[in-house]
Design a protein around this motif. Structure first.
Motif, PDB file in Angstrom:
ATOM      1  N   GLY A 277       0.598   4.779  -8.449  1.00  0.00           N
ATOM      2  CA  GLY A 277      -0.470   5.277  -7.603  1.00  0.00           C
ATOM      3  C   GLY A 277      -1.250   4.148  -6.959  1.00  0.00           C
ATOM      4  O   GLY A 277      -1.065   2.969  -7.294  1.00  0.00           O
ATOM      5  N   TRP A 278      -2.114   4.505  -6.006  1.00  0.00           N
ATOM      6  CA  TRP A 278      -2.912   3.490  -5.304  1.00  0.00           C
ATOM      7  C   TRP A 278      -4.326   3.481  -5.865  1.00  0.00           C
ATOM      8  O   TRP A 278      -5.123   4.387  -5.634  1.00  0.00           O
ATOM      9  CB  TRP A 278      -2.940   3.789  -3.809  1.00  0.00           C
ATOM     10  CG  TRP A 278      -3.712   2.774  -3.023  1.00  0.00           C
ATOM     11  CD1 TRP A 278      -4.906   2.977  -2.370  1.00  0.00           C
ATOM     12  CD2 TRP A 278      -3.383   1.401  -2.807  1.00  0.00           C
ATOM     13  NE1 TRP A 278      -5.334   1.810  -1.767  1.00  0.00           N
ATOM     14  CE2 TRP A 278      -4.412   0.815  -2.019  1.00  0.00           C
ATOM     15  CE3 TRP A 278      -2.307   0.593  -3.214  1.00  0.00           C
ATOM     16  CZ2 TRP A 278      -4.391  -0.511  -1.625  1.00  0.00           C
ATOM     17  CZ3 TRP A 278      -2.288  -0.736  -2.817  1.00  0.00           C
ATOM     18  CH2 TRP A 278      -3.323  -1.265  -2.034  1.00  0.00           C
ATOM     19  N   ASN A 279      -4.617   2.436  -6.647  1.00  0.00           N
ATOM     20  CA  ASN A 279      -5.921   2.298  -7.282  1.00  0.00           C
ATOM     21  C   ASN A 279      -6.386   0.850  -7.071  1.00  0.00           C
ATOM     22  O   ASN A 279      -6.124  -0.021  -7.907  1.00  0.00           O
ATOM     23  CB  ASN A 279      -5.822   2.621  -8.776  1.00  0.00           C
ATOM     24  CG  ASN A 279      -7.176   2.636  -9.465  1.00  0.00           C
ATOM     25  OD1 ASN A 279      -8.094   1.908  -9.079  1.00  0.00           O
ATOM     26  ND2 ASN A 279      -7.309   3.465 -10.492  1.00  0.00           N
TER      27      ASN A 279
ATOM     28  N   LYS B 206      -5.958  -2.477  -9.604  1.00  0.00           N
ATOM     29  CA  LYS B 206      -5.030  -3.528  -9.213  1.00  0.00           C
ATOM     30  C   LYS B 206      -5.743  -4.866  -9.059  1.00  0.00           C
ATOM     31  O   LYS B 206      -5.224  -5.909  -9.478  1.00  0.00           O
ATOM     32  CB  LYS B 206      -4.330  -3.154  -7.904  1.00  0.00           C
ATOM     33  CG  LYS B 206      -3.224  -4.129  -7.510  1.00  0.00           C
ATOM     34  CD  LYS B 206      -2.114  -4.173  -8.557  1.00  0.00           C
ATOM     35  CE  LYS B 206      -1.047  -5.202  -8.193  1.00  0.00           C
ATOM     36  NZ  LYS B 206       0.021  -5.263  -9.215  1.00  0.00           N
TER      37      LYS B 206
ATOM     38  N   TYR C  76       2.984   1.684  -3.274  1.00  0.00           N
ATOM     39  CA  TYR C  76       2.203   2.083  -4.440  1.00  0.00           C
ATOM     40  C   TYR C  76       1.764   3.540  -4.346  1.00  0.00           C
ATOM     41  O   TYR C  76       1.765   4.263  -5.348  1.00  0.00           O
ATOM     42  CB  TYR C  76       0.977   1.171  -4.600  1.00  0.00           C
ATOM     43  CG  TYR C  76       1.207   0.039  -5.573  1.00  0.00           C
ATOM     44  CD1 TYR C  76       0.545  -0.001  -6.797  1.00  0.00           C
ATOM     45  CD2 TYR C  76       2.098  -0.987  -5.281  1.00  0.00           C
ATOM     46  CE1 TYR C  76       0.759  -1.034  -7.698  1.00  0.00           C
ATOM     47  CE2 TYR C  76       2.318  -2.033  -6.162  1.00  0.00           C
ATOM     48  CZ  TYR C  76       1.648  -2.054  -7.372  1.00  0.00           C
ATOM     49  OH  TYR C  76       1.872  -3.070  -8.267  1.00  0.00           O
ATOM     50  N   ARG C  77       1.377   3.979  -3.163  1.00  0.00           N
ATOM     51  CA  ARG C  77       0.942   5.369  -3.002  1.00  0.00           C
ATOM     52  C   ARG C  77       2.057   6.341  -3.376  1.00  0.00           C
ATOM     53  O   ARG C  77       1.797   7.427  -3.917  1.00  0.00           O
ATOM     54  CB  ARG C  77       0.502   5.619  -1.552  1.00  0.00           C
ATOM     55  CG  ARG C  77      -0.898   5.131  -1.242  1.00  0.00           C
ATOM     56  CD  ARG C  77      -1.310   5.520   0.180  1.00  0.00           C
ATOM     57  NE  ARG C  77      -1.383   6.970   0.318  1.00  0.00           N
ATOM     58  CZ  ARG C  77      -2.463   7.694   0.055  1.00  0.00           C
ATOM     59  NH1 ARG C  77      -3.560   7.102  -0.381  1.00  0.00           N
ATOM     60  NH2 ARG C  77      -2.461   9.000   0.224  1.00  0.00           N
TER      61      ARG C  77
ATOM     62  N   SER D 214       4.448   5.737  -5.552  1.00  0.00           N
ATOM     63  CA  SER D 214       5.001   5.407  -6.865  1.00  0.00           C
ATOM     64  C   SER D 214       4.238   6.071  -7.998  1.00  0.00           C
ATOM     65  O   SER D 214       3.167   6.657  -7.800  1.00  0.00           O
ATOM     66  CB  SER D 214       4.977   3.891  -7.069  1.00  0.00           C
ATOM     67  OG  SER D 214       3.660   3.453  -7.376  1.00  0.00           O
ATOM     68  N   SER D 215       4.773   5.922  -9.197  1.00  0.00           N
ATOM     69  CA  SER D 215       4.097   6.448 -10.388  1.00  0.00           C
ATOM     70  C   SER D 215       2.827   5.661 -10.706  1.00  0.00           C
ATOM     71  O   SER D 215       1.957   6.135 -11.428  1.00  0.00           O
ATOM     72  CB  SER D 215       5.045   6.393 -11.593  1.00  0.00           C
ATOM     73  OG  SER D 215       5.460   5.059 -11.851  1.00  0.00           O
TER      74      SER D 215
ATOM     75  N   HIS E 271       0.811  -1.212   0.000  1.00  0.00           N
ATOM     76  CA  HIS E 271       0.000   0.000   0.000  1.00  0.00           C
ATOM     77  C   HIS E 271       0.848   1.268   0.000  1.00  0.00           C
ATOM     78  O   HIS E 271       0.693   2.150  -0.858  1.00  0.00           O
ATOM     79  CB  HIS E 271      -0.949   0.007   1.200  1.00  0.00           C
ATOM     80  CG  HIS E 271      -1.783   1.243   1.302  1.00  0.00           C
ATOM     81  ND1 HIS E 271      -1.512   2.249   2.202  1.00  0.00           N
ATOM     82  CD2 HIS E 271      -2.876   1.655   0.600  1.00  0.00           C
ATOM     83  CE1 HIS E 271      -2.406   3.218   2.068  1.00  0.00           C
ATOM     84  NE2 HIS E 271      -3.241   2.886   1.104  1.00  0.00           N
TER      85      HIS E 271
END
Length: 207
Positions: free
Chosen positions: A70-72, A76, A64-65, A67-68, A61
Motif C-alpha cells: 500500500g501507499w503510506n 515509508k 506501491y499503491r 501492492s500489498s 508511487h
C-alpha cells in the motif's frame, strides 16, 4: 528479531567516513561526471531528504499503491530515514564547485543479521528518470557489494515487487537471484513455485 553478530554490531557503528573507504569520490560514465558520497541519516539535510523522497515517489508511487504494501508515505519515510540507514548518493557534477548539484541516484542500506548470515540489506536503490541508462544503478550495486565485503558481510539482500519488471530484470543482470528466505523460493508438490506474495527477496553472494 535475529540475534546480531559481532560483524554486524561493528558495521552498525561505522561512520560515513569509515564507509567511504569503499566509495570512489567521483566517476565518469558516458562522458558525464558524477560525484559519490556516503551519509548517515543525521548527515542528511532537509532539502536532501526532499530530493531523495521525490525520486522514490516518482518511481514507486503507482507500484506501491497496487501492492500489498500500500501507499503510506509516513511509514515509508520512517523506514527510509531510520537512524541505522546509510545513504550512498550520486550527483551529477555540472561545475567545479558542485554548487546546486542535486541528488540524481541513491541507495539506502543497513547492516543486518538475516537467516544466520551477516548481510548488507539494500532498502532502496533509485535512479531519477532523467539519469537512467548511464549505468548508475550498476555502479551503486557494485559499490554496495564493496562496502559489504569491507565490513565482513556475506551477501547483499533486497526486496523487490514482482510487478516491477524493470527492477527484477536489472537485479538479475547484476547477479541477484531469489533468496532461500523469499516466500516464492520453495516449490509445491508439482514443482511449481508458489506465487501468493507480490514480492521477492533477492540476494547476491559476496566473496
Amino acid at each position: 528479531m535475529p540475534r546480531s553478530s559481532a560483524a554486524v554490531r561493528r558495521a552498525k557503528k561505522a561512520t560515513a567516513s569509515d564507509l567511504a573507504v569503499s566509495v570512489p569520490p567521483a566517476r565518469m560514465i558516458c562522458d558525464k561526471n558524477f560525484s559519490l558520497s556516503v551519509k548517515t541519516t543525521t548527515d542528511i539535510h532537509g532539502d536532501e531528504q526532499t530530493h531523495i523522497w521525490h525520486i522514490f515517489e516518482e518511481s514507486m508511487h503507482a507500484l506501491y499503491r497496487a501492492s500489498s504494501f500500500g501507499w503510506n508515505p509516513q511509514k515509508k519515510k520512517t523506514e527510509m530515514f531510520h537512524p541505522l540507514s546509510r545513504f550512498l548518493i550520486a550527483r551529477e557534477i555540472t561545475d567545479p564547485t558542485h554548487t546546486g548539484s542535486h541528488i540524481i541516484a541513491y541507495a539506502i542500506f543497513r547492516f543486518e543479521r538475516e537467516e544466520r548470515q551477516d548481510v548488507l540489506y539494500c532498502y532502496e536503490l533509485q535512479v531519477s528518470t532523467r539519469a537512467r541508462r548511464f549505468g548508475l544503478g550498476k555502479l551503486l550495486v557494485h559499490i554496495l557489494s564493496d562496502i559489504g565485503v569491507q565490513w565482513g558481510m556475506t551477501r547483499v539482500m533486497l526486496t523487490a515487487l514482482k510487478a516491477n519488471h524493470a527492477a527484477l530484470s536489472f537485479y538479475k543482470s547484476t547477479g541477484f537471484t531469489i533468496d532461500e528466505s523469499s516466500p516464492d523460493f520453495s516449490k509445491d508438490s508439482e514443482g511449481e513455485t508458489r506465487d501468493e506474495c507480490d514480492y521477492s527477496i533477492l540476494s547476491r553472494c559476496l566473496p
